[in-house]
Design a protein around this motif. Structure first.
Motif, PDB file in Angstrom:
ATOM      1  N   GLY A 215       9.170   6.377  -6.990  1.00 40.91           N
ATOM      2  CA  GLY A 215       9.078   4.926  -7.085  1.00 40.91           C
ATOM      3  C   GLY A 215      10.370   4.230  -6.706  1.00 40.91           C
ATOM      4  O   GLY A 215      10.366   3.225  -5.981  1.00 40.91           O
ATOM      5  N   ASP A 216      11.501   4.765  -7.179  1.00 45.34           N
ATOM      6  CA  ASP A 216      12.792   4.153  -6.853  1.00 45.34           C
ATOM      7  C   ASP A 216      13.093   4.255  -5.367  1.00 45.34           C
ATOM      8  O   ASP A 216      13.620   3.315  -4.756  1.00 45.34           O
TER       9      ASP A 216
ATOM     10  N   ALA B 112       0.946   6.795 -11.891  1.00 49.16           N
ATOM     11  CA  ALA B 112       1.616   5.739 -12.642  1.00 49.16           C
ATOM     12  C   ALA B 112       2.185   4.663 -11.727  1.00 49.16           C
ATOM     13  O   ALA B 112       2.448   3.540 -12.161  1.00 49.16           O
ATOM     14  N   LEU B 113       2.339   4.985 -10.437  1.00 45.41           N
ATOM     15  CA  LEU B 113       2.879   4.013  -9.482  1.00 45.41           C
ATOM     16  C   LEU B 113       1.884   2.904  -9.162  1.00 45.41           C
ATOM     17  O   LEU B 113       2.225   1.954  -8.451  1.00 45.41           O
TER      18      LEU B 113
ATOM     19  N   LEU C 254       9.950  12.106 -14.339  1.00 42.81           N
ATOM     20  CA  LEU C 254      11.094  12.162 -13.431  1.00 42.81           C
ATOM     21  C   LEU C 254      10.637  12.059 -11.985  1.00 42.81           C
ATOM     22  O   LEU C 254      11.220  11.305 -11.192  1.00 42.81           O
ATOM     23  N   CYS C 255       9.592  12.798 -11.633  1.00 46.87           N
ATOM     24  CA  CYS C 255       9.102  12.758 -10.249  1.00 46.87           C
ATOM     25  C   CYS C 255       8.608  11.361  -9.882  1.00 46.87           C
ATOM     26  O   CYS C 255       8.909  10.853  -8.794  1.00 46.87           O
ATOM     27  N   ALA C 256       7.858  10.734 -10.778  1.00 42.84           N
ATOM     28  CA  ALA C 256       7.350   9.385 -10.498  1.00 42.84           C
ATOM     29  C   ALA C 256       8.497   8.394 -10.360  1.00 42.84           C
ATOM     30  O   ALA C 256       8.455   7.498  -9.505  1.00 42.84           O
TER      31      ALA C 256
ATOM     32  N   PRO D  28       0.808  -1.218   0.000  1.00 39.98           N
ATOM     33  CA  PRO D  28       0.000   0.000   0.000  1.00 39.98           C
ATOM     34  C   PRO D  28       0.845   1.273   0.000  1.00 39.98           C
ATOM     35  O   PRO D  28       1.837   1.388   0.708  1.00 39.98           O
ATOM     36  N   LEU D  29       0.415   2.224  -0.818  1.00 39.42           N
ATOM     37  CA  LEU D  29       1.009   3.561  -0.893  1.00 39.42           C
ATOM     38  C   LEU D  29      -0.130   4.563  -0.813  1.00 39.42           C
ATOM     39  O   LEU D  29      -1.005   4.584  -1.678  1.00 39.42           O
TER      40      LEU D  29
END
Length: 253
Positions: A234-235, A42-43, A228-230, A22-23
């Motif tokens: 995500g990373d 997109a995550l 870039l932000c995603a 969960p996020l």
């Protein structure tokens, strides 16, 4: 999958997408979960996204009484407990970053990793602040009117509550931040409404923080550099922390 859930007496709207760990994504002030359309949504390819909308924002109706970061944080904690039942990855943008930080301070047991995008811990670090006397941009009012169950005429009430909370509520302190021990990503634009000096102060006060300043962006960095932000978020949320080759700030750790 959009739904409503009762949280601390607030009939709270939220969306749910994707599958996996969960996020929870917390939107900005005077806006709603559409802040994440075309960027962090997109995550959902990697996480079970939960996008609640705060009292008086988006599709969640307002309730009597003032706004406060403590109340928003308590609502967030109760939402996490009801929908997940345990610790989550928590990301907030703008005012949502402040709410996320307050949640981590008040309920560290519910926050596994934390992302703070274009937020701060003290209004003194902000170049621009909400004001009930300054007319908001017309697109902000139109977006509110499109979805609010309270109707467009209620927007000035919400605006006044937000402005009052910024003016009157006690800020967090660096001592409060020192108690947040989870991994934190502090992200900001290089031309944000929060000063870079304040962003650095927050980064340095959080014991396990990482810092990302996104070049050639403003407070609307999620829309200006969405991919870039995603990718950065995500990373950070999936990566395993590794020691750097030439640590300075982290050398003592």
């Amino acid at each position: 999958m959009a739904n409503y859930i009762d949280v601390n007496g607030v009939h709270t709207w939220y969306d749910e997408r994707g599958a996996g760990d969960p996020l929870v994504l917390l939107h900005g002030g005077l806006t709603d979960s559409r802040d994440f359309t075309g960027n962090l949504d997109a995550l959902a390819e990697r996480f079970r996204l939960l996008l609640p909308e705060r009292r008086g924002h988006g599709r969640t109706p307002d309730v009597p009484g003032p706004f406060s970061m403590e109340a928003f944080a308590d609502d967030t904690a109760a939402f996490i407990e009801k929908t997940v039942g345990g610790p989550v990855r928590l990301a907030g943008y703008s005012a949502g970053a402040i709410v996320a930080l307050w949640t981590a301070v008040r309920r560290p047991d519910l926050v596994d990793r934390l992302v703070l995008i274009s937020g701060g811990f003290d209004p003194d670090g902000m170049i621009l602040r909400p004001s009930a006397d300054a007319p908001p941009p017309p697109p902000l009012i139109s977006a509110y009117a499109e979805v609010s169950p309270d109707g467009a005429d209620h927007f000035p009430v919400v605006m006044a509550k937000v402005a009052r909370s910024v003016t009157e509520e006690r800020p967090l302190t660096v001592d409060d931040l020192a108690a947040v021990t989870c991994l934190v990503l502090v992200m900001a634009a290089d031309d944000d409404i929060v000063t870079l000096e304040h962003t650095l102060q927050m980064y340095r006060a959080l014991p396990a923080a990482q810092l990302a300043v996104v070049p050639q962006t403003s407070h609307l960095l999620l829309h200006e550099r969405p991919e870039l932000c995603a990718r950065l978020v995500g990373d950070f949320l999936t990566g395993v922390p590794a020691p750097t080759w030439m640590p300075i700030r982290r050398a003592a750790g």
